[in-house]
Design a protein around this motif. Sequence first.
Motif, mmCIF file in Angstrom:
data_model
loop_
_atom_site.group_PDB
_atom_site.id
_atom_site.type_symbol
_atom_site.label_atom_id
_atom_site.label_comp_id
_atom_site.label_asym_id
_atom_site.label_seq_id
_atom_site.Cartn_x
_atom_site.Cartn_y
_atom_site.Cartn_z
ATOM 1 N N ARG A 129 0.825 -1.208 0.000
ATOM 2 C CA ARG A 129 0.000 0.000 0.000
ATOM 3 C C ARG A 129 0.857 1.255 0.000
ATOM 4 O O ARG A 129 0.381 2.330 -0.362
ATOM 5 C CB ARG A 129 -0.926 -0.010 1.217
ATOM 6 N N LEU A 130 2.100 1.152 0.413
ATOM 7 C CA LEU A 130 3.000 2.308 0.462
ATOM 8 C C LEU A 130 4.079 2.221 -0.618
ATOM 9 O O LEU A 130 5.105 2.873 -0.502
ATOM 10 C CB LEU A 130 3.671 2.378 1.846
ATOM 11 N N TYR A 131 3.812 1.434 -1.661
ATOM 12 C CA TYR A 131 4.886 1.101 -2.589
ATOM 13 C C TYR A 131 5.531 2.330 -3.223
ATOM 14 O O TYR A 131 6.754 2.405 -3.325
ATOM 15 C CB TYR A 131 4.375 0.136 -3.665
ATOM 16 N N PHE A 132 4.750 3.333 -3.646
ATOM 17 C CA PHE A 132 5.308 4.472 -4.370
ATOM 18 C C PHE A 132 6.128 5.362 -3.431
ATOM 19 O O PHE A 132 7.318 5.612 -3.664
ATOM 20 C CB PHE A 132 4.188 5.281 -5.029
ATOM 21 N N ILE A 133 5.494 5.818 -2.355
ATOM 22 C CA ILE A 133 6.200 6.655 -1.376
ATOM 23 C C ILE A 133 7.319 5.867 -0.714
ATOM 24 O O ILE A 133 8.410 6.403 -0.461
ATOM 25 C CB ILE A 133 5.221 7.189 -0.316
ATOM 26 N N GLY A 134 7.068 4.591 -0.465
ATOM 27 C CA GLY A 134 8.078 3.772 0.185
ATOM 28 C C GLY A 134 9.344 3.637 -0.639
ATOM 29 O O GLY A 134 10.458 3.681 -0.105
ATOM 30 N N LEU A 135 9.199 3.487 -1.962
ATOM 31 C CA LEU A 135 10.381 3.367 -2.809
ATOM 32 C C LEU A 135 11.139 4.684 -2.883
ATOM 33 O O LEU A 135 12.375 4.698 -2.915
ATOM 34 C CB LEU A 135 9.978 2.915 -4.220
ATOM 35 N N ILE A 136 10.428 5.807 -2.891
ATOM 36 C CA ILE A 136 11.095 7.120 -2.870
ATOM 37 C C ILE A 136 11.930 7.262 -1.603
ATOM 38 O O ILE A 136 13.091 7.683 -1.644
ATOM 39 C CB ILE A 136 10.063 8.252 -2.961
ATOM 40 N N ILE A 137 11.346 6.893 -0.463
ATOM 41 C CA ILE A 137 12.066 6.975 0.812
ATOM 42 C C ILE A 137 13.274 6.038 0.799
ATOM 43 O O ILE A 137 14.371 6.395 1.249
ATOM 44 C CB ILE A 137 11.130 6.641 1.979
ATOM 45 N N ILE A 149 20.064 1.007 -8.742
ATOM 46 C CA ILE A 149 20.027 -0.390 -9.167
ATOM 47 C C ILE A 149 19.184 -1.225 -8.211
ATOM 48 O O ILE A 149 18.251 -1.928 -8.624
ATOM 49 C CB ILE A 149 21.455 -0.956 -9.272
ATOM 50 N N VAL A 150 19.486 -1.151 -6.925
ATOM 51 C CA VAL A 150 18.705 -1.894 -5.945
ATOM 52 C C VAL A 150 17.271 -1.359 -5.891
ATOM 53 O O VAL A 150 16.320 -2.121 -5.749
ATOM 54 C CB VAL A 150 19.367 -1.827 -4.559
ATOM 55 N N GLY A 151 17.124 -0.038 -6.034
ATOM 56 C CA GLY A 151 15.790 0.537 -6.058
ATOM 57 C C GLY A 151 14.954 0.003 -7.199
ATOM 58 O O GLY A 151 13.744 -0.218 -7.061
ATOM 59 N N SER A 152 15.586 -0.214 -8.361
ATOM 60 C CA SER A 152 14.872 -0.784 -9.503
ATOM 61 C C SER A 152 14.411 -2.203 -9.211
ATOM 62 O O SER A 152 13.286 -2.592 -9.567
ATOM 63 C CB SER A 152 15.783 -0.789 -10.739
ATOM 64 N N VAL A 153 15.266 -2.984 -8.560
ATOM 65 C CA VAL A 153 14.896 -4.350 -8.212
ATOM 66 C C VAL A 153 13.739 -4.355 -7.215
ATOM 67 O O VAL A 153 12.782 -5.114 -7.353
ATOM 68 C CB VAL A 153 16.114 -5.107 -7.645
ATOM 69 N N VAL A 154 13.824 -3.488 -6.206
ATOM 70 C CA VAL A 154 12.758 -3.409 -5.213
ATOM 71 C C VAL A 154 11.440 -2.997 -5.875
ATOM 72 O O VAL A 154 10.383 -3.575 -5.608
ATOM 73 C CB VAL A 154 13.127 -2.407 -4.099
ATOM 74 N N GLY A 155 11.507 -1.999 -6.762
ATOM 75 C CA GLY A 155 10.308 -1.567 -7.458
ATOM 76 C C GLY A 155 9.712 -2.666 -8.302
ATOM 77 O O GLY A 155 8.490 -2.824 -8.378
ATOM 78 N N ARG A 156 10.581 -3.450 -8.942
ATOM 79 C CA ARG A 156 10.080 -4.564 -9.752
ATOM 80 C C ARG A 156 9.421 -5.612 -8.882
ATOM 81 O O ARG A 156 8.402 -6.198 -9.248
ATOM 82 C CB ARG A 156 11.237 -5.179 -10.554
ATOM 83 N N MET A 157 9.989 -5.874 -7.699
ATOM 84 C CA MET A 157 9.385 -6.845 -6.789
ATOM 85 C C MET A 157 8.008 -6.393 -6.323
ATOM 86 O O MET A 157 7.142 -7.211 -6.026
ATOM 87 C CB MET A 157 10.308 -7.065 -5.581
ATOM 88 N N LEU A 158 7.813 -5.077 -6.255
ATOM 89 C CA LEU A 158 6.523 -4.535 -5.857
ATOM 90 C C LEU A 158 5.530 -4.496 -7.018
ATOM 91 O O LEU A 158 4.397 -4.053 -6.849
ATOM 92 C CB LEU A 158 6.712 -3.124 -5.286
ATOM 93 N N GLY A 159 5.967 -4.932 -8.197
ATOM 94 C CA GLY A 159 5.079 -4.956 -9.339
ATOM 95 C C GLY A 159 4.867 -3.613 -9.995
ATOM 96 O O GLY A 159 3.891 -3.417 -10.730
ATOM 97 N N MET A 160 5.743 -2.666 -9.762
ATOM 98 C CA MET A 160 5.605 -1.335 -10.330
ATOM 99 C C MET A 160 6.012 -1.334 -11.800
ATOM 100 O O MET A 160 6.831 -2.138 -12.228
ATOM 101 C CB MET A 160 6.454 -0.339 -9.543
ATOM 102 N N THR A 161 5.451 -0.400 -12.560
ATOM 103 C CA THR A 161 5.819 -0.268 -13.959
ATOM 104 C C THR A 161 7.175 0.420 -14.076
ATOM 105 O O THR A 161 7.693 0.996 -13.116
ATOM 106 C CB THR A 161 4.765 0.546 -14.725
ATOM 107 N N LYS A 162 7.741 0.390 -15.276
ATOM 108 C CA LYS A 162 9.033 1.028 -15.506
ATOM 109 C C LYS A 162 8.968 2.531 -15.219
ATOM 110 O O LYS A 162 9.875 3.094 -14.605
ATOM 111 C CB LYS A 162 9.484 0.791 -16.945
#
Length: 226
Positions: A129-137, A149-162
Amino acid sequence: MRQTGVWDDDGADGRTRWLKISVPFLLCGVFLAAVGLFLPVEQWLLLVGMMVAYIVPPLGRETIIPVSILLGIPWWLIALTLAFLDFAGGLFMAWNFPLVLRIPYVGPRVRQFVAAGRAFLDRRPWLERLYFIGLIIFVSIPFDGSGSIVGSVVGRMLGMTKIEVLTCITIGGIIGSFAVALGIDYIANLIPTGAGSWVSVIVFLLVGTALLVMYRSYRREHKANT
């Protein structure tokens, strides 16, 4: 849980695939050329060195920024540079994630991180539920392993788009880099002008030690929670 499959190739031909690989590097070249128009050669070479040091682990912005400011690079320039590198790294990962997985040594490590991250997220579904703000933080936190690089992997694990991941990485990189640079610059301005360079070194060492202690505490807490 949102879809968490790996970003697959989108059927691009060889020429398009080559552009996706080369464009992030070309952007870095354009950035360096633009900076070289107004920066002295010595500082320009120093900035290039700081960029390389930021890309190659384990140094992060919590180390690169204080050292750069201590060596005479303007705080806003090193902050802008690292934020730009986060953007370029996020762009490369968004366009070339499957390629990264095929790189020897790097690919297996990324796959292991993805597998461990999926298990971590499955045990904590509220993070979705906090995926967008959470990845920014996450990207903005000045700790090792919190970059593009790690942020991209985390975002992908959360199912976020490119686009979502690249947006979060760009915003997080700007916030993190400028926050650290402003803080270090403020501390540097508190030092009396006639105090001598050795005082600056001591202050920056103290700041670096404090950041290291914070990082180790964060790592211990993270391991305890997992």
